[in-house]
Design a protein around this motif. Structure first.
Motif, short mmCIF file in Angstrom:
data_model
loop_
_atom_site.label_atom_id
_atom_site.label_comp_id
_atom_site.label_asym_id
_atom_site.label_seq_id
_atom_site.Cartn_x
_atom_site.Cartn_y
_atom_site.Cartn_z
N MET A 207 0.77 -1.34 -0.20
CA MET A 207 -0.05 -0.05 0.02
C MET A 207 0.70 1.03 0.17
O MET A 207 0.74 2.11 -0.72
N ALA A 208 1.54 1.45 0.82
CA ALA A 208 2.57 2.42 0.86
C ALA A 208 2.93 2.63 -1.13
O ALA A 208 3.99 4.13 -1.17
N ALA A 209 3.94 1.68 -1.14
CA ALA A 209 4.65 1.63 -2.03
C ALA A 209 3.58 2.36 -3.35
O ALA A 209 4.38 2.91 -3.89
N THR A 210 2.25 1.67 -3.50
CA THR A 210 1.70 2.04 -4.24
C THR A 210 1.53 4.01 -4.19
O THR A 210 1.11 4.59 -5.03
N ALA A 211 1.71 4.07 -2.76
CA ALA A 211 0.60 5.78 -2.93
C ALA A 211 1.93 6.08 -2.97
O ALA A 211 2.20 7.81 -3.62
N ALA A 212 3.11 5.90 -2.61
CA ALA A 212 4.43 6.62 -2.90
C ALA A 212 4.74 6.57 -4.52
O ALA A 212 5.66 7.12 -5.42
N GLY A 213 4.44 6.01 -5.77
CA GLY A 213 4.70 6.02 -6.92
C GLY A 213 5.07 4.76 -7.50
O GLY A 213 5.58 5.29 -8.75
N ALA A 214 5.39 3.86 -6.66
CA ALA A 214 6.13 2.80 -7.20
C ALA A 214 5.95 1.14 -7.77
O ALA A 214 4.42 1.41 -7.73
N ARG A 215 6.19 1.34 -8.67
CA ARG A 215 6.08 0.02 -9.12
C ARG A 215 6.34 -2.08 -8.31
O ARG A 215 7.31 -1.52 -8.67
N THR A 216 5.26 -2.26 -7.67
CA THR A 216 5.77 -3.16 -6.61
C THR A 216 5.38 -4.85 -7.28
O THR A 216 4.37 -5.15 -8.29
N VAL A 217 5.98 -5.87 -6.64
CA VAL A 217 5.72 -7.14 -7.15
C VAL A 217 5.66 -7.74 -6.18
O VAL A 217 6.42 -7.21 -5.26
N ALA A 218 4.29 -8.43 -5.57
CA ALA A 218 4.76 -8.73 -4.53
C ALA A 218 4.56 -10.73 -4.68
O ALA A 218 3.39 -11.07 -5.73
N TRP A 326 -4.40 7.28 5.09
CA TRP A 326 -5.77 6.84 4.33
C TRP A 326 -7.46 7.80 4.38
O TRP A 326 -7.96 7.48 3.81
N GLN A 327 -6.86 8.95 5.08
CA GLN A 327 -8.23 9.74 5.19
C GLN A 327 -7.82 10.69 3.49
O GLN A 327 -9.42 9.97 3.10
N ALA A 328 -6.76 10.08 2.65
CA ALA A 328 -6.96 10.47 1.24
C ALA A 328 -7.65 9.22 0.21
O ALA A 328 -7.12 9.18 -0.65
N GLY A 329 -7.20 8.15 1.25
CA GLY A 329 -7.62 6.68 0.30
C GLY A 329 -7.06 6.16 -0.26
O GLY A 329 -7.01 5.53 -1.58
N ARG A 330 -5.55 6.64 0.07
CA ARG A 330 -3.99 5.81 -0.30
C ARG A 330 -3.10 4.85 0.18
O ARG A 330 -2.71 4.42 0.40
N PHE A 331 -4.39 4.30 1.99
CA PHE A 331 -2.95 3.47 2.45
C PHE A 331 -4.43 3.21 3.29
O PHE A 331 -5.12 3.27 4.32
N PRO A 332 -5.86 1.75 2.32
CA PRO A 332 -6.78 1.57 2.62
C PRO A 332 -6.59 0.46 3.73
O PRO A 332 -7.08 -0.74 3.71
N PHE A 333 -5.91 0.55 5.14
CA PHE A 333 -5.32 -0.93 5.87
C PHE A 333 -6.33 -1.12 7.00
O PHE A 333 -6.36 -2.16 7.13
N ASP A 334 -7.17 -0.45 6.61
CA ASP A 334 -8.97 -0.81 6.98
C ASP A 334 -9.19 -2.68 6.70
O ASP A 334 -10.75 -2.82 7.22
N GLN A 335 -8.72 -1.96 5.17
CA GLN A 335 -9.38 -3.93 4.74
C GLN A 335 -8.85 -5.30 4.52
O GLN A 335 -8.97 -5.46 4.31
N LEU A 336 -7.91 -4.78 5.87
CA LEU A 336 -6.86 -6.13 6.50
C LEU A 336 -7.51 -6.14 7.84
O LEU A 336 -7.30 -7.90 8.37
#
Length: 384
Positions: A207-218, A326-336
């Protein structure tokens, strides 16, 4: 004063938790606050006490991802007031070279304060209902309970408009994953990251990497966890993929610049090192329990390997940053998160170990459950 309240007590390394009355025989001392717990995350570090070989003292009230409302303070120097909403994080001394250098996770007293005994002062004030001593507070909190007595240094004031009962994991698990991305690596737009293990820490990193504009492989073994990672815009990759390093390089235009391991799996760690581009960095978030054999060439060409603790975070700086995301919709930790009443602590542990839920949060009596994401499908975990 004596305050009696409910808590989940672990009395032996093999037994289930028992929810029982405990007693606090003094109010907060200077520099402390008493917090009415709204919710507390269950972290794998809590459950690792069962495998601590006796080093973590019992009986104890565990829990170190608490959030709640300040009920009393130990004087004006705490910087907090009754009624403040706070997220609780790890303990640190505030005086050693690491603490003074804004690196409290590397406090000289970290293990003693958080894992193996807590602060010795006033230890006898915390007992069970029969007056028998309980272990000093776990991670400065012992927040599997209705109340926690906490060093004010551990508490971070948050906006009262936030869903307080769900915020506790920002003090440890989500802090660690997001901190690895934002602090340890300093990831920005266009950077590439591989995350090994899509649990609470790994998905927070995604989530943090997506918010920072990175490309992530999980990378994970379980399709359900990979589906969660993909929901948060990571590219999913099975850990069983043939030539995993080669596939990682393909997905990241020549290899990720950064990799975060949350698995402590030696084969995955070596695969990640081989995939890294020159001067790439791999950080280990999981604690190793055996020797780590590194294969020849994995540290060639400037690649580095290190261990990180608590996301290299200063909680008072990172937690507000995460709540703003989270308030900006960019770190939706509550979904976990899935919530459980404190009385169902053993159900939460069972579901966590079985992989039915990414992040359980315990709600003490009197707290209404908050909406939470549905549980993820069960996965079969290998013995640890």
């Amino acid at each position: 004063m004596t305050l009696t309240f409910s808590a989940a007590v672990l009395r032996s390394y093999e037994s289930p938790f028992t929810v029982e009355d405990v007693a606090l025989h003094e109010g907060p001392a200077e520099g402390e606050i008493l917090v009415r717990i709204a919710g507390c995350g269950m972290c794998r570090t809590d459950l690792a006490v069962r495998r601590s070989a006796g080093r973590s003292p019992l009986p104890a009230v565990l829990g170190h991802e608490g959030a709640g409302v300040v009920a009393a303070t130990g004087g004006p120097d705490t910087g907090l007031r009754v009624g403040d909403h706070v997220v609780l994080s790890f303990d640190s001394c505030g005086r050693c070279r690491s603490c003074l250098g804004a690196a409290p996770a590397y406090c000289d007293s970290f293990a003693a304060l958080n894992l193996f005994g807590g602060r010795p002062e006033h230890a006898a004030r915390f007992t069970d209902a029969a007056g028998r001593a309980l272990a000093p507070r776990w991670f400065g909190q012992s927040s599997f309970a209705e109340y926690a007595l906490v060093p004010a240094r551990n508490a971070v004031r948050v906006d009262p408009a936030l869903p307080l009962a769900l915020l506790g994991p920002l003090g440890c698990g989500f802090l660690t994953g997001a901190g690895a991305v934002l602090n340890t690596f300093g990831i920005g737009p266009g950077d590439t990251l591989a995350v090994l293990g899509a649990g609470a820490v790994g998905l927070a990193a995604v989530m943090a990497a997506t918010a920072a504009g990175a490309r992530t492989v999980a990378v994970d073994r379980h399709p359900a966890r990979l589906a969660l990672a993909e929901r948060f815009q990571a590219l999913p990759l099975s850990a069983a993929t043939a030539d995993l390093p080669g596939r990682l390089r393909q997905l990241t235009d020549g290899g990720p610049q950064f990799a975060l391991d949350t698995t402590a799996s030696a084969p995955l760690i070596n695969d990640a090192l081989r995939a890294l581009r020159p001067t790439g960095r791999l950080a280990l978030a999981a604690r190793l329990h055996t020797a780590l054999p590194l294969e020849p060439g994995t540290l060639d060409r400037g690649r580095t390997l290190s261990h990180l603790c608590e996301g290299d975070a200063v909680p008072a700086l990172l937690i507000p940053r995460l709540t703003a995301l989270w308030q900006a919709g960019r770190f939706p930790f509550d979904q976990l998160i899935r919530t459980y009443p404190l009385s169902a602590v053993n159900d939460a542990e069972r579901d966590c170990e079985a992989g039915h839920v990414v992040k359980p949060v315990l709600l003490p009596p009197g707290n209404d459950p908050f909406p939470a994401a549905p549980a993820t499908p069960p996965v079969q975990r290998e013995p640890t």
